[in-house]
Design a protein around this motif. Structure first.
Motif, PDB file in Angstrom:
ATOM      1  N   SER A 184      -5.155   0.811   6.516  1.00 50.07           N
ATOM      2  CA  SER A 184      -4.856   2.238   6.516  1.00 50.07           C
ATOM      3  C   SER A 184      -5.899   2.972   7.333  1.00 50.07           C
ATOM      4  O   SER A 184      -7.074   3.001   6.966  1.00 50.07           O
ATOM      5  CB  SER A 184      -4.824   2.781   5.082  1.00 50.07           C
ATOM      6  OG  SER A 184      -4.626   4.189   5.104  1.00 50.07           O
ATOM      7  N   HIS A 214      -8.594   0.517   3.158  1.00 43.95           N
ATOM      8  CA  HIS A 214      -8.141   1.905   3.275  1.00 43.95           C
ATOM      9  C   HIS A 214      -9.300   2.758   3.783  1.00 43.95           C
ATOM     10  O   HIS A 214     -10.326   2.887   3.122  1.00 43.95           O
ATOM     11  CB  HIS A 214      -7.664   2.432   1.916  1.00 43.95           C
ATOM     12  CG  HIS A 214      -6.445   1.736   1.407  1.00 43.95           C
ATOM     13  ND1 HIS A 214      -5.173   2.198   1.639  1.00 43.95           N
ATOM     14  CD2 HIS A 214      -6.297   0.594   0.673  1.00 43.95           C
ATOM     15  CE1 HIS A 214      -4.287   1.394   1.080  1.00 43.95           C
ATOM     16  NE2 HIS A 214      -4.947   0.406   0.487  1.00 43.95           N
ATOM     17  N   ASN A 255      -0.945   1.809   8.494  1.00 47.03           N
ATOM     18  CA  ASN A 255      -0.828   3.253   8.285  1.00 47.03           C
ATOM     19  C   ASN A 255      -1.700   3.975   9.303  1.00 47.03           C
ATOM     20  O   ASN A 255      -2.929   3.907   9.244  1.00 47.03           O
ATOM     21  CB  ASN A 255      -1.270   3.614   6.864  1.00 47.03           C
ATOM     22  CG  ASN A 255      -0.973   5.066   6.513  1.00 47.03           C
ATOM     23  OD1 ASN A 255      -0.752   5.902   7.391  1.00 47.03           O
ATOM     24  ND2 ASN A 255      -0.966   5.375   5.226  1.00 47.03           N
ATOM     25  N   MET A 301      -5.185   6.283   8.371  1.00 45.10           N
ATOM     26  CA  MET A 301      -4.621   7.628   8.373  1.00 45.10           C
ATOM     27  C   MET A 301      -5.722   8.677   8.511  1.00 45.10           C
ATOM     28  O   MET A 301      -6.755   8.620   7.840  1.00 45.10           O
ATOM     29  CB  MET A 301      -3.839   7.859   7.074  1.00 45.10           C
ATOM     30  CG  MET A 301      -3.191   9.235   6.973  1.00 45.10           C
ATOM     31  SD  MET A 301      -2.053   9.382   5.581  1.00 45.10           S
ATOM     32  CE  MET A 301      -3.094   9.024   4.207  1.00 45.10           C
ATOM     33  N   CYS A 351      -8.649   6.024   5.153  1.00 42.50           N
ATOM     34  CA  CYS A 351      -8.070   7.355   5.355  1.00 42.50           C
ATOM     35  C   CYS A 351      -9.133   8.440   5.256  1.00 42.50           C
ATOM     36  O   CYS A 351     -10.049   8.376   4.429  1.00 42.50           O
ATOM     37  CB  CYS A 351      -6.979   7.580   4.323  1.00 42.50           C
ATOM     38  SG  CYS A 351      -6.360   9.270   4.243  1.00 42.50           S
ATOM     39  N   GLN A 394     -11.443   5.598   1.225  1.00 42.96           N
ATOM     40  CA  GLN A 394     -10.856   6.850   1.707  1.00 42.96           C
ATOM     41  C   GLN A 394     -11.748   8.052   1.383  1.00 42.96           C
ATOM     42  O   GLN A 394     -12.529   8.025   0.435  1.00 42.96           O
ATOM     43  CB  GLN A 394      -9.483   7.064   1.066  1.00 42.96           C
ATOM     44  CG  GLN A 394      -8.466   5.989   1.400  1.00 42.96           C
ATOM     45  CD  GLN A 394      -7.116   6.261   0.773  1.00 42.96           C
ATOM     46  OE1 GLN A 394      -6.112   6.318   1.443  1.00 42.96           O
ATOM     47  NE2 GLN A 394      -7.100   6.445  -0.528  1.00 42.96           N
ATOM     48  N   GLN A 439      -3.181  -5.319   4.697  1.00 43.27           N
ATOM     49  CA  GLN A 439      -2.850  -3.895   4.760  1.00 43.27           C
ATOM     50  C   GLN A 439      -4.025  -3.134   5.342  1.00 43.27           C
ATOM     51  O   GLN A 439      -5.161  -3.282   4.870  1.00 43.27           O
ATOM     52  CB  GLN A 439      -2.507  -3.363   3.365  1.00 43.27           C
ATOM     53  CG  GLN A 439      -2.040  -1.914   3.351  1.00 43.27           C
ATOM     54  CD  GLN A 439      -1.676  -1.460   1.938  1.00 43.27           C
ATOM     55  OE1 GLN A 439      -1.901  -2.196   0.971  1.00 43.27           O
ATOM     56  NE2 GLN A 439      -1.122  -0.276   1.816  1.00 43.27           N
ATOM     57  N   HIS A 448       3.339   3.553   9.085  1.00 42.97           N
ATOM     58  CA  HIS A 448       3.303   4.963   8.686  1.00 42.97           C
ATOM     59  C   HIS A 448       2.914   5.808   9.899  1.00 42.97           C
ATOM     60  O   HIS A 448       1.827   5.632  10.461  1.00 42.97           O
ATOM     61  CB  HIS A 448       2.276   5.181   7.574  1.00 42.97           C
ATOM     62  CG  HIS A 448       2.570   4.413   6.322  1.00 42.97           C
ATOM     63  ND1 HIS A 448       3.057   5.011   5.193  1.00 42.97           N
ATOM     64  CD2 HIS A 448       2.473   3.079   6.028  1.00 42.97           C
ATOM     65  CE1 HIS A 448       3.219   4.093   4.233  1.00 42.97           C
ATOM     66  NE2 HIS A 448       2.869   2.905   4.733  1.00 42.97           N
ATOM     67  N   SER A 478      -6.835  -5.717   1.717  1.00 42.32           N
ATOM     68  CA  SER A 478      -6.389  -4.346   1.976  1.00 42.32           C
ATOM     69  C   SER A 478      -7.610  -3.485   2.243  1.00 42.32           C
ATOM     70  O   SER A 478      -8.579  -3.523   1.477  1.00 42.32           O
ATOM     71  CB  SER A 478      -5.606  -3.802   0.775  1.00 42.32           C
ATOM     72  OG  SER A 478      -5.278  -2.445   0.968  1.00 42.32           O
TER      73      SER A 478
END
Length: 961
Positions: A786, A758, A814, A788, A760, A731, A784, A842, A756
């Motif tokens: 993400s 991420h 997400n 975002m 973001c 992220q 998972q 999300h 996972s």
């Protein structure tokens, strides 16, 4: 190869036709052409030039770490050289310590100008020129450039022959030899050169060069060195040099001698025509020219060239401040060290040879002091009378450095220097050693502190610091690792063991013989002699354990926990820190490199270099330290460590270069959280190198690289590290669409373990998200995802909805804050509802209408509860219709944590919408307790809104660190 070589390789028939023809256009016969070719091939002078060019163009092994993009000619910068009168020759001995404003203002001279004829001397006698300077001022570099320029015909063209000698090499000759034999022994092609015959005045075209005269013991007394004018008479090598300098042997020849300050008086002034002192780089412009030649010529790619330009500018600004670095870079040797460290910090890549910070400092010392010894005095010194110069440095300057590190001090008074350097000197030989050491070596390591402005203070208030701050930590680490930091018990046990060891074997042999004739039990007491060596071994092993405990304790000091990581500290020491900085005391610096250097010195390659310096670290010592260190590191790393401390631990393991130790330590590490650490190519390489030591079955639960300034190039270097990770957090970085190609390939690997991911706050855009979604077809490990605030938009959300059915293992998705509208959001939620495993989506901070939010809520509820399909938790707001969302707190937590990097107005609008939704829901609430619950959530939203409005101006107007 020259053109004449190519002509000699013509075919035989064509060559015969050329020999029988003439060149009418040029007007000369082929026989003259052939004779000139043969002459160029057999002329000893031409052969000499070619061989000298080959020999002096060779760069040391340490230069190859820069990539090999330059030659000695392109990287040379002329140091300041000033001619001195005989009575001024000693001058200020501490020349490298002068500030640029205090440096002599005379015009610099070249070596060629020093050999121009003078009015006092005629041409019938050659000139003797003495070039002297402190350690590291560039004497050897000037000699190398001088020889190469003479070979190329660029300088000293009045001399037809240049004969360079290494005085260190000459000092090793044990047999007597004549001048001509000496020359032919070093240069076989000059065996029959007529210029050295001594006949007529042919020697006037010869220049002898003796580099490093301090390595020879010259005695100009006639009682010690007889006069000799015959170049064919055998003499000791020192006698040959003395007679050349006396102008008794080949008086027409000129001589250039280079030496250090301590040997300046070894040649009487009557035998020296001109003195010249080399001062190094006396101003920032010379230093900048050196840095430019080093850092720019080795970088071929345009982006890296721009980075090199930026580094040079920052470095130049720091030098202009007359900082401590500017005082150190007066010496070209420290300019080399600065360039080597900057190249290590900024231009490390996976293709380059493995280098370590400890290795750079060790190589630096080997370049300046490799193989040097301190003689005890006397006309002829045996190996027993010689001590390693570097070992002497460790026992004096290293002890001072260790005392400073132990007491957290970086500056020292003159009394402290006197105490640690020669404080216990007794004999005349030791005093002679100390005088040479103080003159030649001490000023190389310790310089007057710039901040104290010693010129304005009383002499007693003058303080000294190490020229490069990290050198204090390196020498302190070397002092400890070499075992010089002994306790009184260790010193006593070693002395007793040495004494008993000398007589123990003889006594035991004698007693064993006597006991056969007189079998008395009393003789068994002599077996106690065998206990002392084993006792010493036990004490010694405890000492090695103490070294390991010191490393672990210094590595995890609580007061240093929130400092910047050690590599950033090294960079700031060179480039300076720009922007407002808090006022700190001079001695308040943390010594976080100290334990890292201790680990790096145990690396095999560094031990080999130290062996060449006369500093031996045994393999048994390394094994004992490593065994204890592994136990202490395993106990410390299970505790929570700040990201910077964790980065320092990775640097320690990298510097150690011990794959087995690294693998065993990694088994105790379940997650690596480096969030907010400014990742550079070097740090990425270190992280990948350390994790590459782990076994294939080893995997991290989490690798957190959020807010680490990662780019696509850095992501490529981190590829090996990603293979050992379950949860990857990338992220708040600068990963663009091209980074998605690498991440897609990572997810498509057959043995991918990423659960996972991420991403973001990375500008992936629609094209990047589309590329990343290609991995959903072949990957089954991801649980998972993400995305975002990645800019995927409606198109990206619709494409994601189409490809979800290809991945059956995804559980949470997400896509908040992606400018997704009602229709795309509904399409995505429908796809998630039909997916067999997705349970949470999300969607907050997207421009959704109240009707759209209600539709999302209804579609995510099972049919038995009034919904339309499988249960999917949809996080679109802090409310779900007239009820409060059970996930309102995580939503507000994500917003408050990330709002500083998001659009301020957009976040404020969304929070205002949350407040309106809460107010409407509170009015619809039937009970008092439910209304209070709405007010509680509403209070949390208002606090988040106020925090954002206050925090963002604070961040924008804060430190520029």
């Amino acid at each position: 190869m020259s053109s004449c070589h190519r002509q000699l390789r013509l075919p035989g028939g064509l060559w015969r036709r050329l020999k029988s023809s003439s060149y009418s256009a040029s007007g000369f016969h082929s026989s003259f052409f052939c004779s000139s070719l043969v002459h160029n091939q057999t002329d000893p002078i031409e052969i000499h030039k070619k061989k000298l060019t080959l020999w002096f163009s060779h760069l040391p092994q340490e230069e190859k770490q820069f990539g090999g993009y330059f030659t000695p000619e392109t990287m040379h910068v002329e140091p300041l050289i000033l001619e001195r009168k005989p009575e001024e020759r000693k001058g200020p001995l501490i020349t490298p310590l002068l500030k640029p404003s205090q440096a002599p203002q005379s015009d610099s001279v070249t070596v060629e100008q020093l050999f121009e004829p003078t009015q006092q001397g005629g041409r019938e006698r050659g000139l003797n020129v003495l070039l002297y300077g402190a350690v590291g001022t560039g004497k050897s570099t000037v000699v190398r450039k001088l020889v190469l320029d003479w070979c190329a015909g660029l300088t000293l063209t009045q001399f037809k022959l240049l004969v360079p000698f290494s005085c260190e090499d000459l000092s090793q000759l044990s047999k007597s030899t004549s001048l001509r034999d000496l020359v032919s022994r070093k240069y076989l092609h000059l065996k029959k050169i007529p210029m050295l015959s001594g006949e007529s005045d042919q020697a006037k075209d010869v220049l002898f060069l003796f580099n490093g005269m301090e390595k020879m013991k010259l005695d100009f007394r006639i009682s010690a060195t007889e006069l000799c004018s015959d170049p064919n008479e055998a003499l000791p090598s020192g006698a040959v040099v003395v007679n050349l300098l006396r102008k008794y042997l080949l008086p027409e020849a000129s001589i250039l001698v280079t030496t250090r300050l301590s040997a300046l008086d070894h040649i009487p002034t009557k035998y020296v025509k001109r003195y010249a002192q080399i001062y190094g780089f006396n101003d920032p412009d010379r230093q900048r020219a050196y840095f430019t030649s080093r850092l720019l010529q080795q970088i071929g790619e345009k982006p890296r060239n721009q980075e090199a330009h930026s580094l040079i500018e920052l470095l130049y600004l720091n030098l202009q401040r007359e900082s401590q670095l500017a005082a150190a870079c007066f010496l070209p040797s420290y300019c080399w060290l600065t360039c080597a460290i900057l190249h290590f910090l900024h231009f490390t890549d996976a293709q380059a040879p493995i280098r370590t910070l400890t290795g750079i400092y060790t190589s630096f010392l080997r370049l300046n002091f490799g193989g040097e010894v301190l003689d005890m005095g006397g006309a002829v010194s045996s190996p027993d009378d010689q001590n390693s110069l570097m070992l002497y440095v460790v026992r004096t300057v290293g002890k001072l450095a260790f005392d400073g590190v132990s007491k957290k001090r970086t500056s020292f008074s003159e009394e402290e220097l006197e105490q640690f350097v020669g404080g216990k000197t007794k004999t005349d030989e030791e005093l002679r050693q100390l005088a040479v050491f103080r003159t030649d070596v001490l000023d190389f390591f310790l310089v007057p502190c710039v901040e104290t402005k010693g010129s304005e203070l009383d002499e007693k208030e003058k303080r000294y610091v190490f020229a490069i701050p990290a050198m204090q930590e390196y020498l302190a680490a070397l002092y400890v690792v070499l075992g010089e930091n002994k306790t009184a018990l260790e010193k006593l046990s070693k002395e007793v063991t040495v004494v008993i060891g000398q007589v123990g074997e003889d006594v035991n042999t004698l007693i064993s013989i006597i006991s056969k004739f007189i079998p008395l039990r009393v003789f068994a007491v002599f077996n106690l002699l065998k206990l002392f060596p084993s006792l010493f071994e036990k004490i010694s092993s405890r000492s090695k354990g103490r070294i390991a405990r010191t490393m672990a304790a210094e590595m995890f000091r609580s007061e240093d926990s929130f400092n910047e990581d050690v590599l950033d500290q090294v960079e700031q020491s060179l480039l300076g820190v720009h922007g407002p900085q808090p006022q700190e005391r001079l001695d308040s610096r943390a010594f976080e490199l100290y334990p890292i250097f201790m680990g790096g010195l145990l690396h095999y390659e560094n031990r080999v270099l130290l062996e060449q310096l006369g500093c031996s670290i045994k393999s048994t010592t390394v094994a004992q330290i490593t065994r204890t260190l592994k136990r202490h590191l395993a106990a410390e790393i299970v505790k929570w460590q700040p990201p910077e401390e964790l980065m320092d631990l990775l640097v320690l393991l990298y510097e150690f270069q011990n794959p087995r130790l690294t693998a065993e330590v990694l088994l105790s590490i379940r997650s690596i959280k480096l969030s907010t650490v400014r990742m550079t190519p070097l740090k990425c390489f270190i992280l990948s190198s350390v994790l590459a030591c782990a076994p294939t079955r080893y995997h991290l639960e989490e690798l957190d690289l959020s807010s680490c300034h990662l780019t696509n190039d850095l992501l490529t270097m981190l590829w090996p590290a990603f293979r050992h990770t379950h949860n990857l957090n990338l992220q708040f970085n600068s990963l663009g669409p091209e980074s998605c190609i690498l991440l897609r390939d990572l997810l498509l690997e057959p043995n991918s373990t990423i659960r996972s991911l991420h991403l973001c706050d990375n500008p992936l855009s629609e094209s990047g998200a589309r590329c990343l979604l290609d991995a959903l077809l072949g990957n089954q490990s991801l649980r998972q995802l993400s995305l975002m605030h990645t800019g995927m938009g409606d198109k990206g959300a619709c494409e994601l909805a189409e490809r979800l059915n290809h991945h059956t293992g995804l559980q949470e998705l997400n896509v908040a804050y992606n400018n997704i509208g009602d229709n795309a959001a509904l399409t995505l939620v429908d796809a998630c509802r039909e997916h067999p495993s997705i349970h949470t989506v999300h969607l907050y901070l997207n421009p959704l209408s109240n009707v759209g939010k209600q539709s999302l809520y209804v579609r995510g509820v099972p049919p038995e509860q009034g919904g339309t399909g499988r249960r999917v938790k949809v996080l679109a707001s802090v409310t779900e219709g007239s009820n409060i969302s059970e996930d309102w707190h995580p939503i507000l937590s994500v917003i408050s944590k990330n709002a500083s990097s998001w659009e301020r107005e957009r976040v404020r609008e969304q929070l205002q919408i949350f407040l309106r939704d809460l107010e409407w829901g509170r009015k619809q609430a039937p009970s008092f307790w439910k209304k209070m619950h709405f007010r509680r959530v509403e209070k949390g939203v208002r606090q988040t809104l106020q925090m954002i409005q206050k925090d963002i101006p604070t961040r924008t107007g804060g430190s520029t660190k």
